[in-house]
Structures are given as structure tokens and as C-alpha cells.
Design an enzyme around this catalytic site. Structure first.
Site, PDB file in Angstrom:
ATOM      1  CB  THR A  20     -14.881  15.014  -4.255  1.00 39.78           C
ATOM      2  OG1 THR A  20     -14.003  14.920  -5.386  1.00 39.78           O
ATOM      3  CG2 THR A  20     -14.261  14.278  -3.091  1.00 39.78           C
ATOM      4  CE  LYS A  22     -13.785  18.708  -8.089  1.00 41.13           C
ATOM      5  NZ  LYS A  22     -14.194  18.596  -6.681  1.00 41.13           N
ATOM      6  CD  GLU A  69     -10.620  27.756  -8.656  1.00 43.82           C
ATOM      7  OE1 GLU A  69     -11.833  27.493  -8.650  1.00 43.82           O
ATOM      8  OE2 GLU A  69      -9.820  27.220  -9.442  1.00 43.82           O
TER       9      GLU A  69
END
Length: 255
Positions: free
Chosen positions: A20, A132, A165
Site C-alpha cells: 500500500t 505482507k 506491532e
């Protein structure tokens, strides 16, 4: 309108990956870092070589038209193969979409965020750690759990209680003017923004539990869209926003 065949492996098995990108003034922010991510994922998942030149040309054209916003690139292995078995000659599917830039990120950067503790913990899979991939059901559950909390986001730990995270960003802490980020060798996602910071600053990878994070002089969230966001509070532990902003000014941040 882009369409995906019902037999696409990305839809059926999550067999693919994505990135992204922030688009600002018609430019793809940290595009080389995103290309490196795509190449790394393709290699780790045994994809054929990607035509990154054509992808770059297309994304740059879309970014020019978008001017300001977010670009998402999804790559699946396409159709074929028997069950989980890979097709002999995969023909990857590439999907590019755009969306507005999340307006609240600017406020987060200026005013900081408060984090609750996620009740959902990340499992371990070293083969996929840092990548990812399209398999993001853990994050879906984390986001749903976060919606039940009175906080801006959540701090996520693994099954052993180590901090990994947030729901969609990496963690960075500063202690005694030394910078640390959690070890992502067993789970979590290695962000492009974090990788960029690591190229230009000394940031140590460390095993961080909740106690060590709460004892930091400053804590931050970071990803390609939000940039570097100071944390004002984790559960009942508060942090100085002014100190976090002062320490962050010492970091080298390059596009």
C-alpha cells in the site's frame, strides 16, 4: 472495473501479496521500497519473475491522475493448480486500486495516539514472517477486537507475550537515546517505512515485552501511510508527547 475470476488462487487460498503506497503530489512515496517488498514476497512464495517495469509505469500514471491518496497493489498467483498444488506455469493477476488518504493520520502525527492492549495474539510462522501476504485474518480479528476498545489503536503481542506491532503499523521505541524495534522473525510485517528508517538510522532489533516498551522514553507507530506517529499512552502508562516529538526530530527520515 477490475474483476477476479472465482478460481483465482488469491481469492481461494490467499495465495498472493500486496503493498500500500502513499501518493503525494502525484508521486509514489518510497516506491523503490515497495518494489523491493514485492520482489521479496514473490521470491519467498515461489512466484515467477514480475514485470516490475510495466507495473511501475502503470502505477506512476495512476498516481499522476490521483495526485493525493493511497494506491494498493495486489498480486495473486492467478488460476490453476490442483488444490493447494501450484500451477506448472502460473500467470499472476495484478490488481491496482486507489482510495482517499486517511484524514485522521495527520491528526495522529500531530497529537499522538492512545493504545489499548489487543486481546488477539499473533501466532508464529517464520516462513511468512515479515511478508505482507494476503493471509491477514489475524489482522481482521485484531481490528474487530480494537473496535471494542476505547483507544485509537491496539498494541499487539505474540503468543509468548512479546510486543510485535499495532493493528496495522510497526513499533519503534527510544530508550536512553538508543532506538529499538521488535524482532519480526517469527511473526509480524516488515513495513516499508520502517525499512527506510533502518537504512538511515541505527535501529536495533530486539525482543521487547510490554514492560520494556512501557519503560521507554518514547514509543511510536509507523507505516507508509501514517509516517511516524508518537504514542501518548499504552493502557495506563503515559508518555510525554513533547519528548517524543523532540526525539523524533533526531531521526533521519527520507523518502
Amino acid at each position: 472495473m477490475q474483476q477476479v475470476n472465482s478460481r483465482d488462487r488469491g481469492l481461494n487460498y490467499g495465495d498472493g501479496f500486496f503493498t500500500t503506497i502513499r501518493v503525494y503530489e502525484g508521486k509514489l512515496d518510497r516506491w523503490e521500497g515497495h518494489l523491493q517488498r514485492l520482489k521479496q514476497c514473490a521470491s519467498a512464495l515461489y512466484f515467477p519473475a514480475l514485470d516490475l517495469s510495466a507495473l511501475s509505469e502503470h502505477c506512476e500514471s495512476v498516481a499522476t491522475q490521483l495526485n493525493d491518496g493511497v494506491l494498493k497493489v495486489v498480486i495473486t498467483r492467478g488460476e490453476g493448480g490442483r488444490g493447494y498444488g501450484l500451477p506448472d506455469e502460473p500467470q499472476p493477476t495484478t490488481l491496482v486500486s486507489s482510495s482517499p488518504y486517511p484524514a485522521h493520520y495527520s491528526e495522529w502525527r500531530e497529537n499522538g495516539v492512545c493504545l489499548a492492549l489487543s486481546d488477539v495474539r499473533l501466532g508464529h510462522q517464520p516462513l511468512l514472517a515479515g511478508l505482507k501476504t494476503l493471509n491477514r485474518l489475524e489482522q481482521v480479528l485484531i481490528k474487530q477486537n480494537a473496535a471494542t476498545k476505547q483507544a485509537d489503536d491496539v498494541l499487539v503481542m505474540d503468543l509468548q507475550g512479546e510486543v510485535i506491532e499495532s493493528s496495522a503499523a510497526n513499533i519503534l521505541i527510544c530508550k536512553d537515546k538508543r532506538w529499538y524495534t521488535p524482532d519480526l522473525s517469527r511473526c509480524g510485517i516488515q513495513g516499508v517505512f520502517l525499512s527506510s528508517l533502518q537504512q538511515h538510522n541505527t535501529i536495533e532489533t530486539a525482543t521487547l515485552d510490554l514492560t520494556s516498551v512501557c519503560a521507554a522514553d518514547a514509543v511510536y507507530l509507523c507505516n507508509s501511510l501514517m509516517g511516524l506517529v508518537p504514542v501518548r499512552q499504552i493502557a495506563h502508562q503515559q508518555f510525554s508527547l513533547s519528548q517524543a516529538q523532540a526525539l523524533a526530530a533526531e531521526l533521519v527520515v527520507k523518502a
